[in-house]
Design a protein around this motif. Structure first.
Motif, PDB file in Angstrom:
ATOM      1  N   UNK A  15     -19.808  15.239  52.073  1.00  0.00           N
ATOM      2  CA  UNK A  15     -18.724  15.125  53.045  1.00  0.00           C
ATOM      3  C   UNK A  15     -17.376  15.524  52.474  1.00  0.00           C
ATOM      4  N   UNK A  16     -17.237  15.586  51.143  1.00  0.00           N
ATOM      5  CA  UNK A  16     -15.965  15.968  50.533  1.00  0.00           C
ATOM      6  C   UNK A  16     -16.181  16.293  49.064  1.00  0.00           C
ATOM      7  N   UNK A  17     -15.343  17.209  48.516  1.00  0.00           N
ATOM      8  CA  UNK A  17     -15.423  17.609  47.116  1.00  0.00           C
ATOM      9  C   UNK A  17     -14.026  17.632  46.518  1.00  0.00           C
ATOM     10  N   UNK A  18     -13.896  17.130  45.290  1.00  0.00           N
ATOM     11  CA  UNK A  18     -12.636  17.194  44.549  1.00  0.00           C
ATOM     12  C   UNK A  18     -12.931  17.659  43.127  1.00  0.00           C
ATOM     13  N   UNK A  19     -12.007  18.443  42.551  1.00  0.00           N
ATOM     14  CA  UNK A  19     -12.172  18.948  41.196  1.00  0.00           C
ATOM     15  C   UNK A  19     -11.065  18.391  40.313  1.00  0.00           C
ATOM     16  N   UNK A  20     -11.452  17.849  39.165  1.00  0.00           N
ATOM     17  CA  UNK A  20     -10.498  17.310  38.196  1.00  0.00           C
ATOM     18  C   UNK A  20     -10.863  17.847  36.817  1.00  0.00           C
ATOM     19  N   UNK A  21     -10.080  18.825  36.336  1.00  0.00           N
ATOM     20  CA  UNK A  21     -10.359  19.469  35.053  1.00  0.00           C
ATOM     21  C   UNK A  21     -11.747  20.107  35.115  1.00  0.00           C
ATOM     22  N   UNK A  22     -12.672  19.706  34.255  1.00  0.00           N
ATOM     23  CA  UNK A  22     -14.008  20.296  34.257  1.00  0.00           C
ATOM     24  C   UNK A  22     -15.023  19.484  35.053  1.00  0.00           C
ATOM     25  N   UNK A  23     -14.565  18.463  35.736  1.00  0.00           N
ATOM     26  CA  UNK A  23     -15.471  17.591  36.486  1.00  0.00           C
ATOM     27  C   UNK A  23     -15.344  17.841  37.987  1.00  0.00           C
ATOM     28  N   UNK A  24     -16.478  17.778  38.662  1.00  0.00           N
ATOM     29  CA  UNK A  24     -16.512  17.892  40.119  1.00  0.00           C
ATOM     30  C   UNK A  24     -16.954  16.552  40.684  1.00  0.00           C
ATOM     31  N   UNK A  25     -16.142  15.980  41.544  1.00  0.00           N
ATOM     32  CA  UNK A  25     -16.489  14.735  42.220  1.00  0.00           C
ATOM     33  C   UNK A  25     -16.836  15.067  43.671  1.00  0.00           C
ATOM     34  N   UNK A  26     -17.868  14.419  44.184  1.00  0.00           N
ATOM     35  CA  UNK A  26     -18.181  14.643  45.593  1.00  0.00           C
ATOM     36  C   UNK A  26     -18.700  13.365  46.242  1.00  0.00           C
ATOM     37  N   UNK A  27     -18.447  13.293  47.540  1.00  0.00           N
ATOM     38  CA  UNK A  27     -18.940  12.174  48.344  1.00  0.00           C
ATOM     39  C   UNK A  27     -20.243  12.597  49.005  1.00  0.00           C
ATOM     40  N   UNK A  28     -21.306  11.878  48.724  1.00  0.00           N
ATOM     41  CA  UNK A  28     -22.588  12.065  49.381  1.00  0.00           C
ATOM     42  C   UNK A  28     -22.656  11.016  50.483  1.00  0.00           C
ATOM     43  N   UNK A  29     -22.667  11.450  51.720  1.00  0.00           N
ATOM     44  CA  UNK A  29     -22.388  10.556  52.844  1.00  0.00           C
ATOM     45  C   UNK A  29     -23.166   9.249  52.802  1.00  0.00           C
ATOM     46  N   UNK A  30     -24.430   9.295  52.470  1.00  0.00           N
ATOM     47  CA  UNK A  30     -25.244   8.082  52.524  1.00  0.00           C
ATOM     48  C   UNK A  30     -25.716   7.608  51.146  1.00  0.00           C
ATOM     49  N   UNK A  31     -25.279   8.303  50.074  1.00  0.00           N
ATOM     50  CA  UNK A  31     -25.785   7.932  48.749  1.00  0.00           C
ATOM     51  C   UNK A  31     -24.693   7.451  47.786  1.00  0.00           C
ATOM     52  N   UNK A  32     -23.429   7.825  48.010  1.00  0.00           N
ATOM     53  CA  UNK A  32     -22.372   7.331  47.141  1.00  0.00           C
ATOM     54  C   UNK A  32     -21.410   8.417  46.693  1.00  0.00           C
TER      55      UNK A  32
END
Length: 322
Positions: free
Chosen positions: A86-103
Motif C-alpha cells: 500500500x505504500x513504499x518509502x526509501x531511507x538511504x539503502x533501505x526500502x520500507x513498505x506497508x503490506x496491507x494485511x501483513x505489516x
C-alpha cells in the motif's frame, strides 16, 4: 519578529468549469506488462531510488525494481513475497513498505526482508510515511509511529471513523495528511496530530476541503478539484492567519483525479485521472497533455515524475506506463 519560512503561502486552487485549457506537446507512452518481464501488472504505488530506478509496489507480488532494462524482484526468491503493498518509502539503502494485511517491512541492501511491525498489533495498513527518523503508518482509523533507532511503536491518534488518504505532504514543520474525513498535520515540534484548521488558527471551511497539494521552495500549495475558488494564506510563527479569496477559471477533468506529483524539472504540479489523462498545472493554467495511446481507461493508481521530469504511471490493471 521572524516570520515562519518567510510566510508559508498556502494556495488553494480548485477547478470546476471553463478554465483556460492549453493543449501542449504530445506525450509518448511506453507500456510495460508481463511480456516485458513485469511480474505483476497490478501496481499500487511508485517511487524512485537514488540511482534512478523505479521502485514498484504491487498487489500480491511485493516490491519490484525497474532499472530501465529489466524488472527485478527486491525480495529474495526463497521468501514469501505475497504482499499487497500500500505504500513504499526509501531511507538511504533501505526500502520500507506497508503490506496491507501483513505489516511493515524493511528490505536491506542485501535484499534481506525484515519485519518491522507485525499485523498482530495493527491491522490493514493503508498508509506509510517516513518523516525524519520515524515511520508513520495508518490503519483504518488509527495513526501509529515507529522510531527506527529505538525500534519502538506507539499510537499517536485515533480517528472518529475509517479514513482514506488522498495525499501526504512533507514539509520541514510537519507531515500533512489530506483525507476523506478532514485534513491534519503531524507537527514536527509537538509530535502530535493536529487538525489543519487548528494548526493554521482559522475557521476557514476551504482548508477542510482540500485534497491534493505540494510543498516546494518554502511554499505550500493546496488544491481542490471540485470548487472554483482560490485562497492565498499567510501564516507566521505565531499562527496569525490571513487569506485572500480569488475566483479562478477552471476545467473539468475527464474523470476523477487519482494521484498527483510535483515535477521539479518542469516546475509544475501534475494530476492524473483514473482514465490516465495527465494535466499539468502552473500559475493557475491547466495544460491537458495529449497522449499517443488509444486506451480509454487504464485504471491509473499513482503517478510520479523522475529526475529527468518524465512521468511514470502505475496502473491497477495494465502495468507500468512511462
Amino acid at each position: 519578529m521572524k516570520t515562519f519560512l518567510h510566510y508559508i503561502t498556502l494556495l488553494l486552487i480548485t477547478l470546476k468549469s471553463s478554465i483556460y485549457l492549453l493543449y501542449g506537446q504530445e506525450y509518448h507512452y511506453s507500456n510495460y506488462t508481463h511480456k516485458d518481464g513485469l511480474q505483476n501488472v497490478s501496481i499500487t504505488t511508485l517511487t524512485e531510488n537514488s540511482d534512478g530506478g523505479i521502485i514498484i509496489g504491487t498487489e500480491g507480488s511485493g516490491i519490484i525494481e525497474f532499472d530501465g532494462y529489466e524488472f527485478k524482484s527486491l525480495i529474495q526468491q526463497n521468501i514469501n513475497n505475497n504482499h499487497q503493498v500500500s505504500a513504499v518509502e526509501i531511507n538511504k539503502n533501505a526500502i520500507y513498505f506497508a503490506s496491507r494485511y501483513r505489516g511493515i517491512f524493511k528490505i536491506d541492501a542485501q535484499k534481506s526482508l525484515h519485519e518491522i511491525v507485525s499485523s498482530n498489533s495493527v491491522k490493514n495498513f493503508i498508509s506509510l510515511a517516513l518523516f525524519n527518523n520515524e515511520l508513520l503508518y495508518i490503519n483504518n482509523n488509527e495513526l501509529y509511529r515507529y522510531d527506527i533507532d529505538k525500534k519502538t511503536q506507539s499510537k499517536i491518534y485515533s480517528f472518529k471513523k475509517d479514513i482514506s488518504i488522498y495525499q501526504t505532504i512533507k514539509t520541514p514543520n510537519g507531515l500533512i495528511y489530506l483525507t476523506t474525513i478532514g485534513n491534519f498535520i503531524y507537527s514536527n515540534k509537538s509530535k502530535k496530530l493536529v487538525d489543519l484548521n487548528t494548526y493554521f488558527n482559522t475557521t476557514d471551511e476551504g482548508i477542510k476541503n482540500v485534497n491534493f497539494g505540494y510543498y516546494a521552495n518554502g511554499l505550500l500549495y493546496f488544491f481542490n478539484f471540485k470548487d472554483n475558488i482560490s485562497l492565498l494564506v499567510l501564516l507566521n510563527e505565531d499562527g496569525i492567519y490571513n487569506s485572500k479569496i480569488k475566483l479562478l477559471t477552471g476545467s473539468n477533468f475527464d474523470s476523477e483525479v487519482i494521484s498527483t506529483t510535483y515535477n521539479k524539472v518542469k516546475k509544475c504540479f501534475t494530476a492524473i485521472t483514473k482514465h490516465g489523462r495527465i494535466y499539468e498545472i502552473s500559475n493557475g493554467i491547466v495544460d491537458k497533455k495529449i497522449q499517443n495511446t488509444s486506451l480509454q481507461n487504464i485504471s491509473a493508481k499513482t503517478i510520479i515524475s523522475d529526475y529527468y521530469g518524465d512521468y511514470w504511471i502505475g496502473s491497477y490493471l495494465q502495468g507500468l506506463f512511462e
